[in-house]
Design a protein around this motif. Sequence first.
Motif, PDB file in Angstrom:
ATOM      1  N   LEU A  69      17.533  77.051  66.324  1.00  0.00           N
ATOM      2  CA  LEU A  69      19.027  76.681  66.036  1.00  0.00           C
ATOM      3  C   LEU A  69      18.770  75.967  64.693  1.00  0.00           C
ATOM      4  CD1 LEU A  69      21.975  76.276  66.677  1.00  0.00           C
ATOM      5  CD2 LEU A  69      21.137  73.983  67.309  1.00  0.00           C
ATOM      6  N   ALA A  70      17.634  75.276  63.487  1.00  0.00           N
ATOM      7  CA  ALA A  70      17.237  74.530  62.476  1.00  0.00           C
ATOM      8  C   ALA A  70      17.541  76.410  61.463  1.00  0.00           C
ATOM      9  CB  ALA A  70      16.327  73.923  62.856  1.00  0.00           C
ATOM     10  N   LYS A  71      17.071  76.505  62.388  1.00  0.00           N
ATOM     11  CA  LYS A  71      17.244  78.221  61.520  1.00  0.00           C
ATOM     12  C   LYS A  71      18.480  78.673  61.098  1.00  0.00           C
ATOM     13  CE  LYS A  71      15.423  82.095  59.386  1.00  0.00           C
ATOM     14  NZ  LYS A  71      15.642  82.552  58.293  1.00  0.00           N
ATOM     15  N   GLY A  72      19.365  78.701  62.246  1.00  0.00           N
ATOM     16  CA  GLY A  72      20.341  79.435  62.194  1.00  0.00           C
ATOM     17  C   GLY A  72      21.463  78.673  61.494  1.00  0.00           C
ATOM     18  N   LEU A  73      21.376  77.088  61.358  1.00  0.00           N
ATOM     19  CA  LEU A  73      21.709  76.303  60.272  1.00  0.00           C
ATOM     20  C   LEU A  73      21.817  76.453  58.841  1.00  0.00           C
ATOM     21  CD1 LEU A  73      22.264  73.620  63.460  1.00  0.00           C
ATOM     22  CD2 LEU A  73      23.732  75.014  62.829  1.00  0.00           C
ATOM     23  N   THR A  74      20.600  76.705  59.098  1.00  0.00           N
ATOM     24  CA  THR A  74      20.046  76.434  57.163  1.00  0.00           C
ATOM     25  C   THR A  74      20.647  77.472  56.553  1.00  0.00           C
ATOM     26  OG1 THR A  74      17.760  77.083  57.798  1.00  0.00           O
ATOM     27  CG2 THR A  74      18.159  74.386  57.567  1.00  0.00           C
ATOM     28  N   ASP A  75      20.500  78.605  57.492  1.00  0.00           N
ATOM     29  CA  ASP A  75      21.010  79.969  56.900  1.00  0.00           C
ATOM     30  C   ASP A  75      21.841  79.960  56.158  1.00  0.00           C
ATOM     31  OD1 ASP A  75      17.820  80.765  57.462  1.00  0.00           O
ATOM     32  OD2 ASP A  75      18.420  82.102  58.700  1.00  0.00           O
ATOM     33  N   LEU A  76      23.004  78.874  57.551  1.00  0.00           N
ATOM     34  CA  LEU A  76      24.684  79.049  56.757  1.00  0.00           C
ATOM     35  C   LEU A  76      24.553  77.939  55.305  1.00  0.00           C
ATOM     36  CD1 LEU A  76      25.970  79.688  60.250  1.00  0.00           C
ATOM     37  CD2 LEU A  76      25.984  81.078  58.528  1.00  0.00           C
ATOM     38  N   GLY A  77      24.054  76.799  55.258  1.00  0.00           N
ATOM     39  CA  GLY A  77      23.716  76.281  54.442  1.00  0.00           C
ATOM     40  C   GLY A  77      24.157  75.102  55.013  1.00  0.00           C
ATOM     41  N   HIS A  78      23.966  74.694  55.983  1.00  0.00           N
ATOM     42  CA  HIS A  78      23.668  73.377  56.787  1.00  0.00           C
ATOM     43  C   HIS A  78      22.072  73.085  55.779  1.00  0.00           C
ATOM     44  CE1 HIS A  78      27.596  74.576  57.511  1.00  0.00           C
ATOM     45  NE2 HIS A  78      26.962  75.434  58.800  1.00  0.00           N
ATOM     46  N   ARG A  79      22.268  71.090  55.926  1.00  0.00           N
ATOM     47  CA  ARG A  79      21.466  70.682  55.628  1.00  0.00           C
ATOM     48  C   ARG A  79      20.869  69.701  57.151  1.00  0.00           C
ATOM     49  NH1 ARG A  79      23.043  67.118  50.856  1.00  0.00           N
ATOM     50  NH2 ARG A  79      21.124  65.938  51.501  1.00  0.00           N
ATOM     51  N   ILE A  80      19.478  69.641  57.136  1.00  0.00           N
ATOM     52  CA  ILE A  80      19.033  69.047  58.513  1.00  0.00           C
ATOM     53  C   ILE A  80      18.543  68.063  58.330  1.00  0.00           C
ATOM     54  CG2 ILE A  80      17.556  68.905  60.667  1.00  0.00           C
ATOM     55  CD1 ILE A  80      18.862  72.318  60.669  1.00  0.00           C
ATOM     56  N   LEU A  81      18.633  66.722  58.766  1.00  0.00           N
ATOM     57  CA  LEU A  81      17.025  65.455  58.642  1.00  0.00           C
ATOM     58  C   LEU A  81      17.029  65.948  60.197  1.00  0.00           C
ATOM     59  CD1 LEU A  81      15.263  63.374  57.843  1.00  0.00           C
ATOM     60  CD2 LEU A  81      17.843  61.868  58.617  1.00  0.00           C
ATOM     61  N   LEU A  82      15.775  64.960  60.346  1.00  0.00           N
ATOM     62  CA  LEU A  82      14.863  65.842  61.975  1.00  0.00           C
ATOM     63  C   LEU A  82      13.966  64.591  62.108  1.00  0.00           C
ATOM     64  CD1 LEU A  82      13.579  67.192  64.175  1.00  0.00           C
ATOM     65  CD2 LEU A  82      11.742  68.290  63.257  1.00  0.00           C
ATOM     66  N   ILE A  83      14.476  63.744  63.041  1.00  0.00           N
ATOM     67  CA  ILE A  83      13.335  62.518  63.072  1.00  0.00           C
ATOM     68  C   ILE A  83      12.779  62.579  63.862  1.00  0.00           C
ATOM     69  CG2 ILE A  83      14.058  60.100  64.050  1.00  0.00           C
ATOM     70  CD1 ILE A  83      16.046  60.149  62.356  1.00  0.00           C
ATOM     71  N   THR A  84      11.179  62.654  64.311  1.00  0.00           N
ATOM     72  CA  THR A  84      10.286  63.049  65.579  1.00  0.00           C
ATOM     73  C   THR A  84       9.293  62.246  65.605  1.00  0.00           C
ATOM     74  OG1 THR A  84       8.813  65.093  66.220  1.00  0.00           O
ATOM     75  CG2 THR A  84       9.354  64.722  63.978  1.00  0.00           C
ATOM     76  N   GLY A  85       8.546  61.977  66.773  1.00  0.00           N
ATOM     77  CA  GLY A  85       7.324  61.361  66.802  1.00  0.00           C
ATOM     78  C   GLY A  85       6.055  62.575  66.598  1.00  0.00           C
ATOM     79  N   GLY A  86       6.261  63.213  65.595  1.00  0.00           N
ATOM     80  CA  GLY A  86       5.492  63.966  65.191  1.00  0.00           C
ATOM     81  C   GLY A  86       4.890  64.905  66.461  1.00  0.00           C
ATOM     82  N   ILE A  87       3.494  65.561  65.134  1.00  0.00           N
ATOM     83  CA  ILE A  87       3.007  66.228  66.272  1.00  0.00           C
ATOM     84  C   ILE A  87       2.614  66.082  67.705  1.00  0.00           C
ATOM     85  CG2 ILE A  87       1.252  68.427  66.613  1.00  0.00           C
ATOM     86  CD1 ILE A  87       1.662  69.031  63.555  1.00  0.00           C
ATOM     87  N   SER A  88       2.320  66.766  68.806  1.00  0.00           N
ATOM     88  CA  SER A  88       1.934  65.785  70.143  1.00  0.00           C
ATOM     89  C   SER A  88       0.526  66.157  69.692  1.00  0.00           C
ATOM     90  CB  SER A  88       2.001  66.431  70.922  1.00  0.00           C
ATOM     91  OG  SER A  88       1.592  68.292  70.931  1.00  0.00           O
ATOM     92  N   ARG A  89      -0.168  65.192  70.611  1.00  0.00           N
ATOM     93  CA  ARG A  89      -1.478  64.703  70.491  1.00  0.00           C
ATOM     94  C   ARG A  89      -2.309  65.993  71.091  1.00  0.00           C
ATOM     95  NH1 ARG A  89       0.650  60.667  73.478  1.00  0.00           N
ATOM     96  NH2 ARG A  89       0.219  59.038  72.124  1.00  0.00           N
ATOM     97  N   GLU A  90      -1.790  67.424  71.944  1.00  0.00           N
ATOM     98  CA  GLU A  90      -2.466  68.461  71.914  1.00  0.00           C
ATOM     99  C   GLU A  90      -2.611  69.409  70.737  1.00  0.00           C
ATOM    100  OE1 GLU A  90       0.455  71.842  73.550  1.00  0.00           O
ATOM    101  OE2 GLU A  90       1.287  70.610  73.273  1.00  0.00           O
ATOM    102  N   LYS A  91      -2.082  68.677  69.560  1.00  0.00           N
ATOM    103  CA  LYS A  91      -2.727  69.324  68.572  1.00  0.00           C
ATOM    104  C   LYS A  91      -3.770  70.250  68.537  1.00  0.00           C
ATOM    105  CE  LYS A  91      -2.809  65.071  65.568  1.00  0.00           C
ATOM    106  NZ  LYS A  91      -3.571  64.656  64.605  1.00  0.00           N
ATOM    107  N   ASN A  92      -2.159  72.131  67.485  1.00  0.00           N
ATOM    108  CA  ASN A  92      -3.106  72.962  67.640  1.00  0.00           C
ATOM    109  C   ASN A  92      -3.071  74.120  66.767  1.00  0.00           C
ATOM    110  OD1 ASN A  92      -0.710  74.537  68.573  1.00  0.00           O
ATOM    111  ND2 ASN A  92      -2.003  73.489  71.288  1.00  0.00           N
ATOM    112  N   ALA A  93      -3.308  75.174  66.464  1.00  0.00           N
ATOM    113  CA  ALA A  93      -2.697  75.937  65.701  1.00  0.00           C
ATOM    114  C   ALA A  93      -0.992  76.404  65.379  1.00  0.00           C
ATOM    115  CB  ALA A  93      -2.499  77.214  65.773  1.00  0.00           C
ATOM    116  N   ARG A  94      -0.385  76.650  67.218  1.00  0.00           N
ATOM    117  CA  ARG A  94       0.978  76.727  67.487  1.00  0.00           C
ATOM    118  C   ARG A  94       1.592  75.560  67.170  1.00  0.00           C
ATOM    119  NH1 ARG A  94       3.989  77.921  73.009  1.00  0.00           N
ATOM    120  NH2 ARG A  94       5.777  79.154  71.801  1.00  0.00           N
ATOM    121  N   VAL A  95       1.079  74.380  67.424  1.00  0.00           N
ATOM    122  CA  VAL A  95       2.632  73.289  66.844  1.00  0.00           C
ATOM    123  C   VAL A  95       2.583  73.172  65.375  1.00  0.00           C
ATOM    124  CG1 VAL A  95       2.353  72.446  68.785  1.00  0.00           C
ATOM    125  CG2 VAL A  95       0.459  71.455  67.348  1.00  0.00           C
ATOM    126  N   GLU A  96       1.009  72.925  64.508  1.00  0.00           N
ATOM    127  CA  GLU A  96       0.703  72.546  63.261  1.00  0.00           C
ATOM    128  C   GLU A  96       1.989  73.847  62.770  1.00  0.00           C
ATOM    129  OE1 GLU A  96      -0.522  70.738  61.502  1.00  0.00           O
ATOM    130  OE2 GLU A  96      -2.060  70.018  63.375  1.00  0.00           O
TER     131      GLU A  96
END
Length: 380
Positions: A27-54
């Motif tokens: 969804l972020a990709k679709g919105l930013t492609d149209l020029g909309h701006r996004i602020l993502l507020i998150t708890g960060g990367i999960s404790r399972e840290k792996n290449a995919r979440v990175e």
Amino acid sequence: MTNKPLKIVFLLSRIETTGVTTHTIDLAKGLTDLGHRILLITGGISREKNARVELFYQQFKEMGVTVKEFKTPEGGLLSKGVQTIGSVFNMLKWIRKYNPHVIHAQSPYMTFVPWLLGKKFTTTIHQMGLKPNLKFKTPTHVIAISEESKRDSILNYGITEDQVSIIHHGVNKRYATAITIDEKLALKKSLGIPENKIVVGAVSSLSLRKGTDIMVKALEELSKDIKQKLYFVFVGGELNSKEYNWLSGMISDAKIASFTKQIAFRDPKPFYDIFDIFVLPSRMESFPLVTLEAMMSGCCPIRSNTEGAYEQINDGVDGLLFTTEKHEELSACLTQLVNNKDKMQLLAKNAKEKALATFTIPVMTQETLKIYEKIKIHNA
């Protein structure tokens, strides 16, 4: 609908290997492609840290999404309480400073944040059966991802029908472009798949919820003739994890190792490209993205008739459905397609056309923007 760029806040509890994170990225990709701006507020990367979440984290950055991370409370009760107050204070501060037009809580249990600000907001219900609590506040408008999640939202959250809209997930059109024939042959060779086999595959986490055991039972029940005609590839789980070893044990006990391959999870794109048939045998779902990815890739899809199934697949037209838990029905579906390649190819063709027409990021994005018009805090 305004054509002016919107400032949008996404609230996501964690960046992890789930459909919620994948949907947020798309969804972020679709919105930013149209020029909309996004602020993502998150708890960060999960404790399972792996290449995919990175990689997920990096994708947000590459799209130009501004990421603000709050501290997830840890330690004793008093310490957690102090940290929670600090994190909430920071989130409120970030939102006030950003002055967004729209607030979208991708994680329903973060809806208390815009509620504290007294602002309009929406949330997407990705999972059915969520229990209302102090963190969940009734949104101005709910985005449901299937008919089942719409009914669940009305029943559980005390909202009216006009407060909820269904917007199906969309997936990236990269799945519609296959790898080359040489790359397919090389991948099959690396997996030990003979060229004359019909390749069947599953992409999911390994669990009872995803029906991993149902898949094994269905393969075990196939006739000797069908077993000789197909090769099955499981893609999922982390190498040597409890779940990975659980599947390995079932494969051994069912004596199906001669025509199966187990692969730890990685980008599923090239695997979809060699699958003739894709299977999702889940006991419980919401609106699984893997089915859509496989359909767009040109696979013939088979899935259980749990949540979202009838919106994704028209049984016998662009895929096959079987009754949830009924492994014998899944075996029958596989047998039918293996013995009728023309039907398999027709269903695959229809599935791809449906996915490209209905389940894309641009379609999802435009439908989401219609909801944003209803809940804008102020005009752009």
